[in-house]
Design a protein around this motif. Structure first.
Motif, mmCIF file in Angstrom:
data_model
loop_
_atom_site.group_PDB
_atom_site.id
_atom_site.type_symbol
_atom_site.label_atom_id
_atom_site.label_comp_id
_atom_site.label_asym_id
_atom_site.label_seq_id
_atom_site.Cartn_x
_atom_site.Cartn_y
_atom_site.Cartn_z
ATOM 1 N N TYR A 187 0.804 -1.222 0.000
ATOM 2 C CA TYR A 187 0.000 0.000 0.000
ATOM 3 C C TYR A 187 0.836 1.271 0.000
ATOM 4 N N GLY A 188 2.125 1.162 0.206
ATOM 5 C CA GLY A 188 2.972 2.347 0.223
ATOM 6 C C GLY A 188 2.498 3.322 1.292
ATOM 7 N N ASP A 189 2.356 4.579 0.903
ATOM 8 C CA ASP A 189 1.990 5.613 1.879
ATOM 9 C C ASP A 189 0.553 5.475 2.356
ATOM 10 N N ALA A 190 -0.268 4.730 1.602
ATOM 11 C CA ALA A 190 -1.672 4.581 2.007
ATOM 12 C C ALA A 190 -1.823 3.517 3.100
ATOM 13 N N ALA A 191 -0.730 2.871 3.489
ATOM 14 C CA ALA A 191 -0.827 1.760 4.432
ATOM 15 C C ALA A 191 -1.359 2.205 5.802
ATOM 16 N N TRP A 192 -0.947 3.351 6.275
ATOM 17 C CA TRP A 192 -1.360 3.823 7.615
ATOM 18 C C TRP A 192 -0.912 5.265 7.791
ATOM 19 N N ARG A 193 -1.398 5.868 8.885
ATOM 20 C CA ARG A 193 -0.843 7.179 9.258
ATOM 21 C C ARG A 193 0.327 6.969 10.206
ATOM 22 N N ALA A 194 0.179 5.977 11.120
ATOM 23 C CA ALA A 194 1.271 5.702 12.054
ATOM 24 C C ALA A 194 1.296 4.211 12.311
ATOM 25 N N ALA A 195 2.491 3.622 12.367
ATOM 26 C CA ALA A 195 2.582 2.188 12.595
ATOM 27 C C ALA A 195 3.399 1.910 13.841
ATOM 28 N N GLN A 196 3.007 0.874 14.552
ATOM 29 C CA GLN A 196 3.793 0.442 15.705
ATOM 30 C C GLN A 196 4.060 -1.044 15.541
ATOM 31 N N CYS A 197 5.298 -1.436 15.779
ATOM 32 C CA CYS A 197 5.697 -2.822 15.595
ATOM 33 C C CYS A 197 5.767 -3.519 16.953
ATOM 34 N N ALA A 198 5.260 -4.731 17.013
ATOM 35 C CA ALA A 198 5.414 -5.525 18.240
ATOM 36 C C ALA A 198 5.880 -6.922 17.849
ATOM 37 N N GLY A 199 6.913 -7.407 18.518
ATOM 38 C CA GLY A 199 7.392 -8.761 18.250
ATOM 39 C C GLY A 199 6.522 -9.776 18.971
ATOM 40 N N TYR A 200 6.673 -11.074 18.589
ATOM 41 C CA TYR A 200 5.923 -12.120 19.282
ATOM 42 C C TYR A 200 6.263 -12.068 20.777
ATOM 43 N N GLY A 201 5.228 -12.050 21.630
ATOM 44 C CA GLY A 201 5.449 -12.093 23.068
ATOM 45 C C GLY A 201 5.632 -10.738 23.720
ATOM 46 N N GLU A 202 5.742 -9.704 22.913
ATOM 47 C CA GLU A 202 5.954 -8.353 23.452
ATOM 48 C C GLU A 202 4.585 -7.721 23.742
ATOM 49 N N THR A 203 4.439 -7.086 24.896
ATOM 50 C CA THR A 203 3.126 -6.540 25.263
ATOM 51 C C THR A 203 3.066 -5.032 25.026
ATOM 52 N N VAL A 204 1.953 -4.603 24.422
ATOM 53 C CA VAL A 204 1.722 -3.176 24.166
ATOM 54 C C VAL A 204 0.406 -2.818 24.837
ATOM 55 N N ARG A 205 0.362 -1.722 25.546
ATOM 56 C CA ARG A 205 -0.903 -1.326 26.175
ATOM 57 C C ARG A 205 -1.638 -0.368 25.254
ATOM 58 N N ILE A 206 -2.881 -0.661 25.014
ATOM 59 C CA ILE A 206 -3.735 0.283 24.293
ATOM 60 C C ILE A 206 -4.855 0.624 25.266
ATOM 61 N N GLY A 207 -4.771 1.795 25.884
ATOM 62 C CA GLY A 207 -5.704 2.140 26.964
ATOM 63 C C GLY A 207 -5.558 1.107 28.067
ATOM 64 N N PRO A 208 -6.673 0.579 28.558
ATOM 65 C CA PRO A 208 -6.603 -0.390 29.651
ATOM 66 C C PRO A 208 -6.352 -1.817 29.176
ATOM 67 N N VAL A 209 -6.182 -2.000 27.863
ATOM 68 C CA VAL A 209 -6.069 -3.354 27.317
ATOM 69 C C VAL A 209 -4.600 -3.671 27.012
ATOM 70 N N ALA A 210 -4.141 -4.841 27.456
ATOM 71 C CA ALA A 210 -2.787 -5.294 27.126
ATOM 72 C C ALA A 210 -2.875 -6.159 25.876
ATOM 73 N N VAL A 211 -2.132 -5.781 24.842
ATOM 74 C CA VAL A 211 -2.171 -6.508 23.569
ATOM 75 C C VAL A 211 -0.803 -7.128 23.315
ATOM 76 N N SER A 212 -0.790 -8.398 22.936
ATOM 77 C CA SER A 212 0.475 -8.999 22.508
ATOM 78 C C SER A 212 0.209 -9.951 21.346
ATOM 79 N N PHE A 213 1.267 -10.359 20.689
ATOM 80 C CA PHE A 213 1.134 -11.255 19.541
ATOM 81 C C PHE A 213 1.762 -12.609 19.836
ATOM 82 N N ALA A 214 1.100 -13.657 19.328
ATOM 83 C CA ALA A 214 1.689 -15.003 19.371
ATOM 84 C C ALA A 214 1.692 -15.527 17.937
ATOM 85 N N PRO A 215 2.700 -16.338 17.553
ATOM 86 C CA PRO A 215 2.766 -16.795 16.161
ATOM 87 C C PRO A 215 1.527 -17.607 15.755
ATOM 88 N N ALA A 216 1.084 -17.424 14.484
ATOM 89 C CA ALA A 216 -0.108 -18.131 13.987
ATOM 90 C C ALA A 216 0.231 -19.168 12.919
#
Lengths: 538, 347
Positions: free
Chosen positions: B69-98
């Motif tokens: 998508y080039g520049d249309a992909a997003w306004r801002a991107a945040q990267c999280a590795g598998y197992g790394e936790t990111v808080r979005i408001g009161p919610v803890a978000v993390s990724f596990a391999p699929a």
């Protein structure tokens, strides 16, 4: 079973003849006996006995699979044999024991030989045991084999062609003995492997490969000498071979299928010793009836007295292959014909006569006759070299069929479907219709008659005028007129329009013609085949 | 897993017009219309769409979105590795391999002591191009059901690759046009072919090149690849040409001499579907879990509650209930079958 299932899988998805031949040849070269022999039998003829019924198979699967899951799966897949082959619990699951996992998967030969000595009551358990031991694709092959309906697009002829290539022998040599051989064809394969001489067969009532004619192009005529040829009418029935000896008789279709049971007035009354080649017709009150009448009699296992009276069968012969055990096939046509004429006169049967020669001096005489052919309810003319021996297959040169001019109608393109093989990127199968009131009703389907360049144009037109899609089919707007040529038109209750076309093909693309001026259904109805009013001129 | 102390996940994770929505965090997971804040599980176009505001995804997924998508992909991107936790408001978000494609992840959401796993698309068998699925214990497991019928049992990959090589051997004079999804399937097939000993160049339809380059840049070696655009199409006897599935029936395929058409997809298991695609060699190879993988995953994850998203939900819900799970179907729109002729396959 594994290798056979793989072969079926490849054949079912392969469109081109040469690729199918390659698959078959490789299989015959690699599979052991008697496995390949049973495979050949299954491909060439199928198994006549329905060893498994849909109800039996359903009952087996419902003992093993949650009925809701089975129902949902069957709804999705749409074919019982395929659903069962896929949903059957896999090896390693609770219902399949360790012992079976270790056991060998059954071969085709084991299946066939076991079935032959097993009673009906034991079949479900036997089938379940085999299904446990096979993988999904082999289960599918087994179920189709036992339930019938295995469609892989391989004719007996194609299977034999592959055999001939594999063995490095002439196809004719296989055809000549084929109907005297029985599965699993050990003697045939021994010969093809080069381990034994050709098999010896009992040929008394055996089907012999027929001699077929090539279509005549008008341009060919000038190169042919009229006095070298005999002309006959081309009757609109089915080509048959009657083999009779020792009070027994067999009536064969062009492909060697025995159809005597459907025509007992012939097969049950041939008390002579000969092999005759001719046309099976329905003749009532000396009038040859339209092909549709013959269709009422085809494919019936038993015939009622009423059917015998309403549609009496007749054999109009034009060649003789054997007389009293003597092989006449190497003789010239004129000599065979003289023997045949004398034979028919001696036999003196109400259901048997000789197809007359049509006398002519120049090709123009025949052209004139050919113009009458449609009124007379026959298909055209046959031209046969007077010196031609009777050869198997379709040799080029000795025999020609000169069909009457086709009928034609201007139809509207309605749907187009993608073709197969080389044509899979083209919309090449066309459904067309004619006006019925304000609507267009489909009357036929054609996929030939156009050049490659025209196909490109048609393909583009279809892509540009698509109004709807259903899988590989596109519906188009009613804007293109196709001139469709066809041999004849019959009534049919199976088609919405009430009509069935024989051999439709696209003769011209009428880019110039507005759809509103295409033909109407009433115009087509006037072309429906009627019985011959009188026998054609002799 | 202790009893859920907080509010019922049904109250904070809901299906809205834009897709699956997490209310306390005010974000969507794989939204199918542009959202201010999105968590994206993987790069397939029916999950990762352009035009979102802030996107949280793995490095692989972000790279794929950027490439597409080039520049249309997003306004801002945040990267999280598998197992790394990111808080979005009161919610803890993390990724596990699929285990689905490069960068693919399950989104693990924790809120008030309850854990919900949104699996996205996944498979359980080995894939040499991405990290294997990792079961995460949770209260609610949200699963796909693309192949959610017991007729879908994908055979071992090696068997399918062997079929392809057997066809190549049987028809050495024909080029093989192999239709495969441009993201994931294509690269996995290339790796499987390399593992089976194919070291010759593999030819690529133009639509395959960018994603193959991306995989290589992400550390997945694919061996020699040649764009078919520059090659003499009459001289490709016996070669493998990878293309998007739709190209097989497209005018693109006409230049090749007597091509043998093959297609790799889980749908090839069902003959009627394979025949509709008009291919000579159907290969059963999918990046989605088959029936056995789906049902085993429910047991492995062990979540008492199972929500089933796109696919053949009815059968999987039926099975899960019979196994004692509290299961229901979530009707998510906008998900495509894996070989649908979407933008993935544009030439």
């Amino acid at each position: 079973m594994r290798a056979f299932a793989d072969l079926l899988e490849r054949l079912v998805f392969t469109a081109s003849r040469s690729a199918k031949l390659r698959h078959l040849e490789r299989y015959f070269a690699s599979a052991p006996d008697p496995e390949r022999g049973w495979a050949l039998a299954a491909l060439a003829d199928g198994f006549e006995t329905r060893y498994a019924t849909p109800a039996m198979v359903r009952a087996l699967v419902e003992e093993r699979v949650d009925p809701t899951l089975f129902r949902l799966s069957y709804d999705y897949v749409g074919d019982l044999a395929e659903t069962v082959s896929l949903i059957w619990p896999a090896v390693g699951s609770a219902t399949v024991t360790e012992a079976k996992q270790a056991g060998e998967a059954p071969g085709l030969a084991e299946v066939v030989e076991t079935l032959a000595r097993t009673g009906r009551a034991e079949r479900p358990a036997l089938l379940a045991d085999w299904l446990d031991r096979l993988d999904p694709s082999a289960r599918f092959a087994l179920l189709k084999l036992l339930m019938g309906g295995m469609r892989v697009g391989v004719s007996a002829r194609l299977a034999k062609t592959a055999l001939a290539r594999f063995g490095g022998v002439e196809l004719d040599r296989i055809e000549e003995i084929w109907f005297g051989l029985t599965p699993p064809y050990a003697d045939l394969f021994a010969w093809l492997d080069g381990r034994a001489p050709p098999p010896q067969v009992d040929g008394r009532l055996m089907f012999r490969p027929m001699m077929l004619a090539n279509p005549l192009e008008e341009a060919d005529l000038e190169a042919l000498a009229p006095d070298a040829f005999a002309a006959e009418w081309k009757w609109d029935g089915i080509r048959v071979q009657l083999a009779a000896a020792d009070g027994e008789a067999k009536l064969y279709s062009r492909t060697g299928d025995e159809i005597g049971a459907s025509f007992p007035e012939i097969a049950g009354a041939a008390d002579f010793h000969a092999v005759l080649d001719g046309e099976l017709l329905i003749v009532r009150d000396d009038v040859v009836r339209p092909f549709n009448d013959l269709q009422q009699r085809l494919g019936r296992k038993r015939v009622t007295r009423k059917q015998l009276a309403a549609h009496p069968a007749h054999l109009r012969v034009y060649d003789m292959l054997f007389e009293a055990g003597e092989d006449l096939r190497a003789l010239p046509l004129d000599a065979r014909r003289a023997r045949l004429a004398a034979f028919v006169a001696r036999a003196n049967k109400s259901w048997l006569d000789l197809s007359p020669e049509v006398p002519f001096a120049a090709w123009d005489d025949l052209r004139a006759h050919r113009g009458d052919a449609r009124d007379a309810g026959i298909e055209g003319l046959m031209l046969k070299r007077r010196d031609s021996p009777y050869l198997a297959g379709r040799p080029k040169g000795p025999w020609f069929k000169w069909k009457r001019d086709p009928l034609s109608a201007d139809c509207i393109l309605m749907y187009a479907q993608r073709g197969h093989g080389k044509r899979s990127s083209f919309y090449s199968d066309f459904t067309f219709g004619v006006w019925r009131g304000e609507e267009v009703t489909p009357v036929g389907k054609a996929y030939s008659g156009f050049t490659d360049a025209e196909l490109r144009q048609l393909d583009k037109w279809v892509r540009d005028h698509t109004v709807d899609r259903f899988g590989p089919v596109r519906a188009v707007s009613f804007g293109l007129v196709l001139e469709v040529a066809f041999d004849s038109l019959h009534r049919s209750t199976r088609h919405k329009s009430g009509l069935a076309m024989r051999f439709p093909r696209i003769s011209r693309i009428r880019w110039d013609k507005p759809a509103a001026e295409a033909d109407r259904l009433e115009a087509l109805e006037r072309l429906i085949e009627r019985p011959a009013a009188a026998p054609p001129a002799e | 897993m202790p009893a859920t102390p907080g509010p019922d996940p049904e109250s904070w994770l809901t299906v809205e017009a834009g897709g699956l929505y997490c209310r306390p965090g005010d974000f969507y997971i794989d939204p199918h219309r542009p959202a201010d804040r999105a968590v994206v599980t993987h790069g397939h176009a029916d999950h990762a769409r352009p035009g979102n505001g802030a996107v949280l995804a793995t490095e692989g997924t972000l790279a794929i979105m950027r490439a597409r998508y080039g520049d249309a992909a997003w306004r801002a991107a945040q990267c999280a590795g598998y197992g790394e936790t990111v808080r979005i408001g009161p919610v803890a978000v993390s990724f596990a391999p699929a285990g689905h494609v490069l960068g693919s992840a399950q989104a693990v959401l924790e809120y008030h002591g309850a854990r919900v796993v949104v699996s996205g698309d996944y498979k359980r068998r080995r894939d040499p191009t991405c990290t294997a699925f990792d079961p995460v214990p949770c209260d609610v497991f949200i699963t796909e059901a693309t192949f959610g019928l017991p007729v879908f049992r994908h055979p071992p990959d090696a068997e399918e690759v062997a079929k392809l090589l057997a066809a190549q051997e049987a028809f050495p004079e024909r080029p093989i046009l192999l239709g495969a999804y441009a993201l994931g399937k294509a690269q996995r097939l290339i790796r499987l072919l390399r593992e089976a000993g194919v070291d010759r160049p593999i030819y690529l339809h133009g639509a395959m090149q960018a994603l193959c380059d991306l995989y290589e840049a992400q550390g997945v070696p694919l061996g020699p690849l040649v764009p078919v655009a520059g090659a003499d199409r009459k001289r490709l006897a016996g070669e493998i040409v990878l293309c998007p599935p739709s190209a097989l029936a497209d005018r693109w395929s006409r230049g090749f001499k007597d091509p043998l058409t093959a297609m790799a997809s889980g749908w090839m298991r069902v003959r009627q579907r394979a025949r509709q695609r008009n291919v000579e060699l159907p290969l059963i190879l999918s990046d989605h879990a088959d029936w056995d993988e789906l049902t085993a995953t429910l047991e492995d994850v062990g979540a008492p509650r199972v929500w089933v998203t796109h696919g053949r939900e009815e059968a999987l819900v039926h099975h899960a209930r019979a196994r004692g799970f509290d299961a229901k179907a979530l009707s998510l729109v906008g998900r495509e079958d894996e070989d649908a002729d979407g933008e993935e396959s544009a030439p």
